[in-house]
Design an enzyme around this catalytic site. Structure first.
Site, mmCIF file in Angstrom:
data_model
loop_
_atom_site.group_PDB
_atom_site.id
_atom_site.type_symbol
_atom_site.label_atom_id
_atom_site.label_comp_id
_atom_site.label_asym_id
_atom_site.label_seq_id
_atom_site.Cartn_x
_atom_site.Cartn_y
_atom_site.Cartn_z
ATOM 1 N N TRP A 59 0.843 -1.212 0.000
ATOM 2 C CA TRP A 59 0.000 0.000 0.000
ATOM 3 C C TRP A 59 0.872 1.254 0.000
ATOM 4 O O TRP A 59 0.410 2.324 0.326
ATOM 5 C CB TRP A 59 -0.905 -0.007 1.242
ATOM 6 C CG TRP A 59 -2.068 -0.943 1.132
ATOM 7 C CD1 TRP A 59 -3.321 -0.626 0.708
ATOM 8 C CD2 TRP A 59 -2.104 -2.343 1.424
ATOM 9 N NE1 TRP A 59 -4.126 -1.742 0.717
ATOM 10 C CE2 TRP A 59 -3.414 -2.809 1.148
ATOM 11 C CE3 TRP A 59 -1.174 -3.261 1.893
ATOM 12 C CZ2 TRP A 59 -3.801 -4.136 1.337
ATOM 13 C CZ3 TRP A 59 -1.554 -4.583 2.075
ATOM 14 C CH2 TRP A 59 -2.859 -5.007 1.793
ATOM 15 N N CYS A 97 -6.609 -4.999 -1.340
ATOM 16 C CA CYS A 97 -7.696 -5.873 -0.885
ATOM 17 C C CYS A 97 -8.518 -6.508 -1.998
ATOM 18 O O CYS A 97 -8.851 -7.682 -1.933
ATOM 19 C CB CYS A 97 -8.595 -5.157 0.112
ATOM 20 S SG CYS A 97 -9.604 -3.856 -0.602
ATOM 21 N N HIS A 143 -13.570 -1.978 1.616
ATOM 22 C CA HIS A 143 -12.715 -3.140 1.846
ATOM 23 C C HIS A 143 -13.437 -4.334 1.235
ATOM 24 O O HIS A 143 -14.660 -4.410 1.290
ATOM 25 C CB HIS A 143 -12.457 -3.359 3.332
ATOM 26 C CG HIS A 143 -11.571 -4.541 3.595
ATOM 27 N ND1 HIS A 143 -10.404 -4.758 2.884
ATOM 28 C CD2 HIS A 143 -11.676 -5.585 4.445
ATOM 29 C CE1 HIS A 143 -9.843 -5.888 3.302
ATOM 30 N NE2 HIS A 143 -10.600 -6.411 4.242
ATOM 31 N N ASP A 202 -11.213 -13.661 4.769
ATOM 32 C CA ASP A 202 -10.515 -12.460 4.297
ATOM 33 C C ASP A 202 -9.032 -12.765 4.183
ATOM 34 O O ASP A 202 -8.399 -13.162 5.153
ATOM 35 C CB ASP A 202 -10.752 -11.324 5.303
ATOM 36 C CG ASP A 202 -10.269 -9.968 4.792
ATOM 37 O OD1 ASP A 202 -9.506 -9.932 3.799
ATOM 38 O OD2 ASP A 202 -10.645 -8.943 5.394
ATOM 39 N N ASN A 240 -19.278 -2.376 12.198
ATOM 40 C CA ASN A 240 -20.113 -1.771 13.238
ATOM 41 C C ASN A 240 -19.458 -0.709 14.113
ATOM 42 O O ASN A 240 -20.052 -0.287 15.092
ATOM 43 C CB ASN A 240 -20.648 -2.862 14.181
ATOM 44 C CG ASN A 240 -21.794 -3.625 13.555
ATOM 45 O OD1 ASN A 240 -22.821 -3.056 13.242
ATOM 46 N ND2 ASN A 240 -21.597 -4.921 13.363
ATOM 47 N N GLU A 255 -30.489 -0.015 10.891
ATOM 48 C CA GLU A 255 -30.005 0.927 11.904
ATOM 49 C C GLU A 255 -31.185 1.430 12.733
ATOM 50 O O GLU A 255 -32.205 1.847 12.183
ATOM 51 C CB GLU A 255 -29.325 2.142 11.231
ATOM 52 C CG GLU A 255 -28.101 1.795 10.387
ATOM 53 C CD GLU A 255 -26.827 1.627 11.198
ATOM 54 O OE1 GLU A 255 -26.889 1.682 12.444
ATOM 55 O OE2 GLU A 255 -25.765 1.430 10.575
ATOM 56 N N GLU A 306 -31.396 -4.483 16.106
ATOM 57 C CA GLU A 306 -30.041 -3.945 16.060
ATOM 58 C C GLU A 306 -29.567 -3.625 17.473
ATOM 59 O O GLU A 306 -28.435 -3.930 17.849
ATOM 60 C CB GLU A 306 -29.993 -2.683 15.189
ATOM 61 C CG GLU A 306 -28.573 -2.179 14.986
ATOM 62 C CD GLU A 306 -28.430 -0.670 14.986
ATOM 63 O OE1 GLU A 306 -27.359 -0.196 14.591
ATOM 64 O OE2 GLU A 306 -29.374 0.033 15.390
#
Length: 701
Positions: free
Chosen positions: A228, A263, A322, A345, A385, A437, A442
């Site tokens: 990066w 990514c 991402h 990931d 989150n 939300e 939630e």
């Protein structure tokens, strides 16, 4: 009486691979999926009799042994202890047609087939059979019931990866190419390299975790080296890839990490590897993803007094986007409500159990706040989150002091996106990761998550062990609400003209109030260029205004950046940058403060592809790429990268400099080698522009 001997074996490749959905693999050997029968025709030196002993031996690994389960010795009509069986379908003279069914939880990999008759052993050429996971088999843990989903997530070798920013999402075409030459062999090499035991190779959870570690080069000289830094001189810039094929082929050839990935490249390659091995998989992009929050679920953003973001103070960051992957499987180690999509990931960010690996983490565990479940669910939860807290750094009596100027609780983990099934459009899957939300669910999910995450200090990223001691006596922090200010202050950031490189960047900050009263508002605005990782590359300009608003009203404050202020920086940077606008507003009368930031991407003229809509197998056709530079600046060192899976290999055209108004055209002669809908992907890169991509489909008959 002559000994029974095998004189030949026909693997009936075309009929077997059609039935196993493996006819796409560009490989000499037979590729089958586990838990489903395939046929082999054995030719003998005489007829097979009842007293004859005929055994098929399947060996996996270096030194196959029966007691280790790596050597399977199969006799017709007798089920083997490992759930494999063979039967005689029919005998005609010296020919014997056998049906072989592997176990639906067989270890995935390369099996060597030998046929034993009495004391004779026959070793066929190309006798290595590749056994993959089977989403078509109900007893396989990767079973997927819906045919359209299997077509997309297992068989589709092209797709899109969504990048940009939440304000302007765009699709980057990507060639997964899981059926191309050497790609399956590269995946088998990775499986061997992973040192997974045979038992672990049965389970896609272990396999996907191992692959998430091996696609990055960090611990194990895996496939891709992340970079990066903006300096890619001794490798390929991450922006220049248009698919996984070149990367996996080069890796398989050299067995050394390929330079360089970011990514979306890691996710593209991991998607190829999982689909290639037969695990349904998709690329997932999250906009405004939190990184390195030290699991306190908070990202701190530091601004100077001009409202410009400071790199130096921030350890944690919000990436504009991402990309990771979801792999589909039943989790045999967890309660069944956690079956289905699992986040994995391969971008190296943080170590998990000592390695740069992440997942599989059940997507449902993220949604429900069950962040104690393996693997790495705390980390994934935080990515989607966290809260964003803004601080202004001011010098007071020569000392730096920090003033909090805003908290955003709904800014992280937006527009979670993947390619729609069977369609070339973006599907929003945010609801699979998060409840709406502000909903009751939630709130409950968040309270649940907070009971397992200690906001102070790091805790290990995976395994049950780390959470046991935190379950009792943990404090529930109050869940912050979006601040409602006395003046009803609200900020919006937009661009008022298209953001073309070489033109002035014309943007605006709209300040709104919505409650009765006279309000005096100090507004600071700044414009910067940043990489998608949130790292600022250049400060372009700031504004400072004081405005008066009354009751429900709004005012638009322009923010304009001249081309000279940014073009030089733009050409010197290797990566693609976004335009970051940050605004801080302060109401004098109430001391209310509000901060807002928006990232926007530059807009580029398109590439057009001209070619017929259909073509015949092995018949040449011409494909032309046309680009008109509609910008006010010359594009220097232009390169056009093109690839068409099943049509032509990756090709690069050097275009030199393209002056404003100039049209360039490149042609390539294509010879289709595979049937069905195929895609041609093209990408133009230059010093000023790091990636205009396009794609076009053609049907091969």
């Amino acid at each position: 009486e002559s000994d029974l001997k095998v004189t030949g074996i026909d693997f009936l490749k075309s009929q077997n691979t059609r039935q196993h959905h493996t006819d796409g693999y560009n490989i000499k050997n037979l590729v089958v999926r586990r838990g489903q029968d395939f046929r082999v025709q054995v030719s003998l030196n005489r007829e097979l009799r009842a007293a004859d002993k005929l055994t098929l031996r399947f060996g996996i690994g270096e030194n196959p042994m029966k007691n280790r389960g790596s050597l399977l010795s199969l006799k017709p009509e007798r089920e083997d202890f490992n759930g494999w069986k063979i039967s005689v379908v029919k005998k005609t003279g010296k020919e014997c047609l056998l049906s072989v069914t592997s176990s639906p939880n067989a270890a995935v990999g390369k099996y060597n087939l030998h046929v034993k008759t009495g004391t004779n052993i026959y070793k066929p050429e190309n006798g290595v059979i590749y056994v993959l996971f089977n989403p078509w088999c109900e007893d396989d843990v990767v079973y997927m019931a819906n045919e359209a989903h299997r077509k997309e997530y297992v068989l589709n070798d092209t797709g899109y990866i969504y990048v940009g920013s939440a304000y302007s999402i765009y699709d980057r075409p990507w060639n997964y190419g899981q059926f191309e030459e050497f790609v399956l062999d590269a995946c088998m090499y990775l499986l061997d390299k992973s040192k997974l035991s045979l038992t672990d190779r049965r389970d896609p959870a272990n396999v996907s975790r191992a692959m998430s570690a091996l696609v990055n080069a960090n611990d194990d000289s895996g496939v891709l080296l992340g970079n990066w830094s903006g300096n890619y001189v001794n490798g390929t810039s991450p922006m220049d890839w248009i698919g996984s094929v070149t990367i996996l082929q080069e890796y398989y050839k050299t067995k050394k990490p390929v330079r360089y990935g970011q990514c979306w490249v890691f996710a593209g390659v991991l998607n190829t590897v999982m689909r290639c091995l037969g695990v349904p998989c998709r690329c997932v992009s999250t906009f405004d993803a939190a990184h390195d929050t030290e699991e306190n679920l908070r990202v701190d953003v530091y601004l100077n007094e001009r409202g410009e973001k400071l790199n130096s103070l921030s350890f944690d960051s919000v990436w504009n986007f991402h990309v990771w992957n979801d792999a589909w499987m039943k989790r045999t180690d967890l309660p069944e409500e956690f079956n289905g999509w699992q986040a994995i990931d391969s971008t190296p960010q943080e170590q998990s159990q000592g390695l740069f690996q992440c997942g599989p983490c059940p997507v449902k565990a993220v949604r429900e706040g069950d962040v104690y479940l393996p693997y790495d669910s705390k980390f994934v939860y935080a990515e989607v989150n966290a809260d964003r807290v803004y601080w202004v750094v001011k010098k007071v009596n020569g000392k730096e002091k920090y003033f909090k100027v805003g908290t955003e609780t709904q800014a992280i983990g937006k527009n979670i996106s993947t390619k729609a099934v069977g369609q070339n459009r973006r599907e929003d899957i945010t609801r699979e990761y998060k409840y709406p939300e502000g909903s009751k669910e939630e709130r409950m999910s968040m309270q649940r998550a907070y009971s397992f995450i200690r906001p102070s200090g790091m805790v290990p990223r995976s395994g049950y062990a780390s959470t046991i001691q935190t379950l009792s006596g943990s404090t529930h922090p109050l869940i912050p609400k979006e601040p409602v200010t006395k003046s009803g202050l609200h900020l919006e950031i937009t661009n008022t003209e298209p953001l073309h490189p070489g033109n002035p960047l014309e943007m605006a900050i709209t300040v709104k109030t919505s409650t009765p009263g006279n309000w005096t508002i100090d507004l600071i605005g700044s414009c910067q260029l940043q990489y998608y990782t949130g790292k600022v590359q250049a400060n372009l300009g700031t504004i400072k205004e004081t405005i008066q608003l009354e009751g429900t009203s709004e005012m638009q404050i322009p923010l304009k950046i001249a081309p000279d202020a940014y073009m030089k920086t733009l050409s010197s940077l290797e990566g693609e940058v976004l335009i970051l606008v940050t605004a801080i507003a302060e109401v004098k009368e109430t001391n209310d403060k509000l901060t807002k930031e928006t990232s926007m991407r530059f807009q580029y003229p398109p590439i057009t592809v001209q070619m017929p809509e259909t073509a015949k197998l092995y018949n040449d056709f011409t494909c032309a790429f046309i680009f008109k530079n509609k910008l006010n600046v010359a594009l220097e060192n232009c390169k056009l990268l093109v690839e068409g899976l099943g049509i032509f290999k990756m090709t690069t055209f050097d275009m030199g400099d393209i002056m404003p108004g100039r049209i360039m055209k490149s042609e390539i002669i294509c010879t289709p080698t595979r049937l069905g809908e195929k895609k041609i992907v093209a990408k133009l890169i230059s010093n000023q522009i790091k990636g205009i991509s396009t794609e076009k489909a053609i049907t091969i008959t």
